[in-house]
Design an enzyme around this catalytic site. Sequence first.
Site, mmCIF file in Angstrom:
data_model
loop_
_atom_site.group_PDB
_atom_site.id
_atom_site.type_symbol
_atom_site.label_atom_id
_atom_site.label_comp_id
_atom_site.label_asym_id
_atom_site.label_seq_id
_atom_site.Cartn_x
_atom_site.Cartn_y
_atom_site.Cartn_z
ATOM 1 N N LYS A 81 52.661 40.790 33.309
ATOM 2 C CA LYS A 81 53.273 42.371 32.809
ATOM 3 C C LYS A 81 52.388 43.187 33.753
ATOM 4 O O LYS A 81 50.975 43.332 33.654
ATOM 5 C CB LYS A 81 53.171 42.425 31.483
ATOM 6 C CG LYS A 81 53.538 43.824 31.336
ATOM 7 C CD LYS A 81 53.479 44.142 29.640
ATOM 8 C CE LYS A 81 53.705 45.874 29.433
ATOM 9 N NZ LYS A 81 53.421 46.040 27.932
ATOM 10 N N ILE B 268 59.001 44.756 30.070
ATOM 11 C CA ILE B 268 58.432 44.915 28.670
ATOM 12 C C ILE B 268 58.405 46.484 28.495
ATOM 13 O O ILE B 268 57.666 47.201 29.125
ATOM 14 C CB ILE B 268 57.112 44.140 28.733
ATOM 15 C CG1 ILE B 268 57.339 42.867 28.714
ATOM 16 C CG2 ILE B 268 56.464 44.435 27.119
ATOM 17 C CD1 ILE B 268 56.152 41.867 28.939
ATOM 18 N N TYR C 146 48.562 40.538 31.167
ATOM 19 C CA TYR C 146 49.050 41.763 31.136
ATOM 20 C C TYR C 146 47.909 42.874 31.709
ATOM 21 O O TYR C 146 46.749 43.123 31.577
ATOM 22 C CB TYR C 146 49.040 42.342 29.749
ATOM 23 C CG TYR C 146 49.413 43.847 29.264
ATOM 24 C CD1 TYR C 146 49.952 44.370 30.070
ATOM 25 C CD2 TYR C 146 49.101 44.265 28.075
ATOM 26 C CE1 TYR C 146 50.312 45.854 30.078
ATOM 27 C CE2 TYR C 146 49.624 45.485 27.632
ATOM 28 C CZ TYR C 146 50.282 46.195 28.716
ATOM 29 O OH TYR C 146 50.573 47.522 28.280
ATOM 30 N N THR D 125 51.941 49.488 22.221
ATOM 31 C CA THR D 125 52.950 50.372 21.657
ATOM 32 C C THR D 125 53.261 49.847 20.114
ATOM 33 O O THR D 125 53.653 50.668 19.461
ATOM 34 C CB THR D 125 54.396 49.966 22.146
ATOM 35 O OG1 THR D 125 54.117 50.354 23.653
ATOM 36 C CG2 THR D 125 55.429 51.028 21.770
#
Length: 296
Positions: A166, A208, A138, A50
């Site tokens: 994540k 997250i 992640y 992001t």
Amino acid sequence: MAEISTARGSLVAIVTPMSDDGALDLGALRRLIDWHIEQGTDGIVIVGTTGESPTVNFDEHCLLIRTAVEQAGGRVPVIAGTGANSTSEAIALTECARAAGAQAGLSVVPYYNKPTQEGLYQHYRKIAEAVDLPLILYNVPGRTVADLANDTAVRLAEVPGIVGLKDATGNMERAADLVRRVPKGFALYSGDDASALPFMLLGGHGVISVTANVAPRLMHEMCVAAFEGNLARARECNDALLPLHSKLFVEANPIPVKWACAELGLIPPGLRLPLTPLSGGQHEVVRAAMRHAELI
């Protein structure tokens, strides 16, 4: 296996403010971090997907991490995106995060080169051995193609320095399996806003979040309610947020969320190519979701 006990709740996958010509706007980033802390955000995740990590260079990446750590000033944890599809580059970025004082690195599964499960294990183990910084894995196969299998994640959870994961698959069966199998204290975060509430109710440590960029207070309150077992309040928050969870992805992230942040006056509207501004026909779609959450 170390433990990040403080990184719990709503951790914002924060956007990277940029001017119209794509230059970093560090002043806007500092103001944005202060606003998030005032709004209850529980942690800052800097230079992730992001945050447009694919289009910032190495020096900019490190500068953004240093700026976030400095501005947060210990008020909330800062987790730095440090992933790369080159193990040596991932090590260098993780060392940059360590030197800056970040609480942890967030390392995405290597993309494009499609490593095997053994390759993923060796990649992450090498990073953890090379840099004395807690590392969060992640997994986002929708972007990386490669998928970190639960068996590999459980194996990596035993590596010293690897402290969390994540999971952006949105698969609750996988999440439940991870919660059951990882060591106590291993932090599991949802990387999918739409399924964050059930993820936490299964035993996850938080989310997250993309949505937290525009609705930090609601995301924080949803997490608090979930942890306290106040399911009525958690559902109330989630119901307000659900349209945002989908409409912030009407075009590739972070295009819609940066438009929404600019609409709220939080940041300038800049993006870096190959990302382009949100299509005009989608403005009212995102705006309607913002109204549903009573942001405007």
